[in-house]
Scaffold this active site. Structure first.
Site, PDB file in Angstrom:
ATOM      1  N   LYS A  38      53.528  12.093  32.376  1.00 54.72           N
ATOM      2  CA  LYS A  38      53.281  12.795  31.232  1.00 54.72           C
ATOM      3  C   LYS A  38      54.333  13.559  30.893  1.00 54.72           C
ATOM      4  O   LYS A  38      54.286  14.703  30.512  1.00 54.72           O
ATOM      5  CB  LYS A  38      51.943  13.736  31.587  1.00 54.72           C
ATOM      6  CG  LYS A  38      50.672  13.149  31.841  1.00 54.72           C
ATOM      7  CD  LYS A  38      49.746  14.316  31.977  1.00 54.72           C
ATOM      8  CE  LYS A  38      48.378  13.391  32.432  1.00 54.72           C
ATOM      9  NZ  LYS A  38      47.821  12.332  31.789  1.00 54.72           N
ATOM     10  N   CYS A  39      55.357  12.910  30.677  1.00 54.49           N
ATOM     11  CA  CYS A  39      56.749  13.312  30.668  1.00 54.49           C
ATOM     12  C   CYS A  39      57.620  12.550  29.343  1.00 54.49           C
ATOM     13  O   CYS A  39      57.063  11.347  29.346  1.00 54.49           O
ATOM     14  CB  CYS A  39      57.957  12.931  31.766  1.00 54.49           C
ATOM     15  SG  CYS A  39      59.441  13.516  31.779  1.00 54.49           S
ATOM     16  N   GLY A  40      58.315  13.163  28.429  1.00 53.68           N
ATOM     17  CA  GLY A  40      59.153  12.447  27.699  1.00 53.68           C
ATOM     18  C   GLY A  40      59.879  11.544  28.141  1.00 53.68           C
ATOM     19  O   GLY A  40      60.223  10.359  27.338  1.00 53.68           O
ATOM     20  N   THR A  42      58.650   9.051  30.210  1.00 58.10           N
ATOM     21  CA  THR A  42      57.725   8.331  31.151  1.00 58.10           C
ATOM     22  C   THR A  42      57.782   6.903  30.449  1.00 58.10           C
ATOM     23  O   THR A  42      57.852   5.879  31.122  1.00 58.10           O
ATOM     24  CB  THR A  42      56.201   8.752  30.814  1.00 58.10           C
ATOM     25  OG1 THR A  42      56.331   9.924  31.441  1.00 58.10           O
ATOM     26  CG2 THR A  42      55.215   7.857  31.462  1.00 58.10           C
TER      27      THR A  42
END
Length: 179
Positions: A38-40, A42
């Site tokens: 859930k990361c930029g 990802t």
């Protein structure tokens, strides 16, 4: 593991939390990445998969990517190991190993990551991992060759990996030690 001198001296947990000796990757070039769902960054899973397929096509037995999920940066990897596996396969078609979730910084940091950081500090000599998707390249000799920030796209690493693969396996001395 203060006595560790190479990547191969460590054991980690696989996705089912069974011990995985990294010695099974001996004489391979390995890209180690701390990941999150859930990361930029990802979407780098897609780039990692593309890199994995491209390099493995040319060097099927000499290269590995190991993903280490980590929830230490903004709580961006909250899922269980099983949920993480499903996410990676469903959304990005990941076929390289995604291992058990770990800590990369702090008092509970994985011994592997403590070693990686001490072997190849980051910008300005800082050892800590700054965010998800930092990358370490391990040579066939089990030593850390490169470290890249989260912003480095996986696809940009292919040439460096191919150069490392071209170096060949470390020579062995007659007493069994590496030269």
């Amino acid at each position: 593991m203060a006595s560790a001198t190479t990547f191969y001296d460590f054991k980690v947990l696989d996705k089912t939390e069974k011990e995985l000796p990294l010695s099974q990757f001996e004489n391979k070039v390995v890209l180690v990445v701390n990941t999150a769902s859930k990361c930029g960054f990802t979407p780098q899973y897609a780039g990692l998969e593309k890199l994995w397929k491209s390099v493995s096509e040319k060097h099927p037995d000499d290269f590995a990517i190991l993903g280490f999920p980590c929830n230490q940066f903004g709580g961006q990897e909250p899922g269980s190991n099983e949920e993480i596996q499903g996410f990676c396969q469903l959304n990005y078609g990941v076929t390289f190993p995604i291992l058990a979730k770990i800590d990369v910084n702090g008092g509970n940091a994985s011994p592997l990551y403590e070693w990686l950081k001490s072997e190849k500090p980051g910008l300005l000599g800082l050892k800590r991992i700054k965010w998800n998707f930092e990358k370490f390249l391990i040579g066939k000799d089990g030593q850390v060759k490169e470290r890249w920030a989260s912003t480095t796209k996986p696809e940009s690493l292919e040439q460096t990996i191919l150069q490392e693969l071209a170096k060949g396996a470390p020579a062995k001395k007659s007493d069994g030690a590496e030269e």
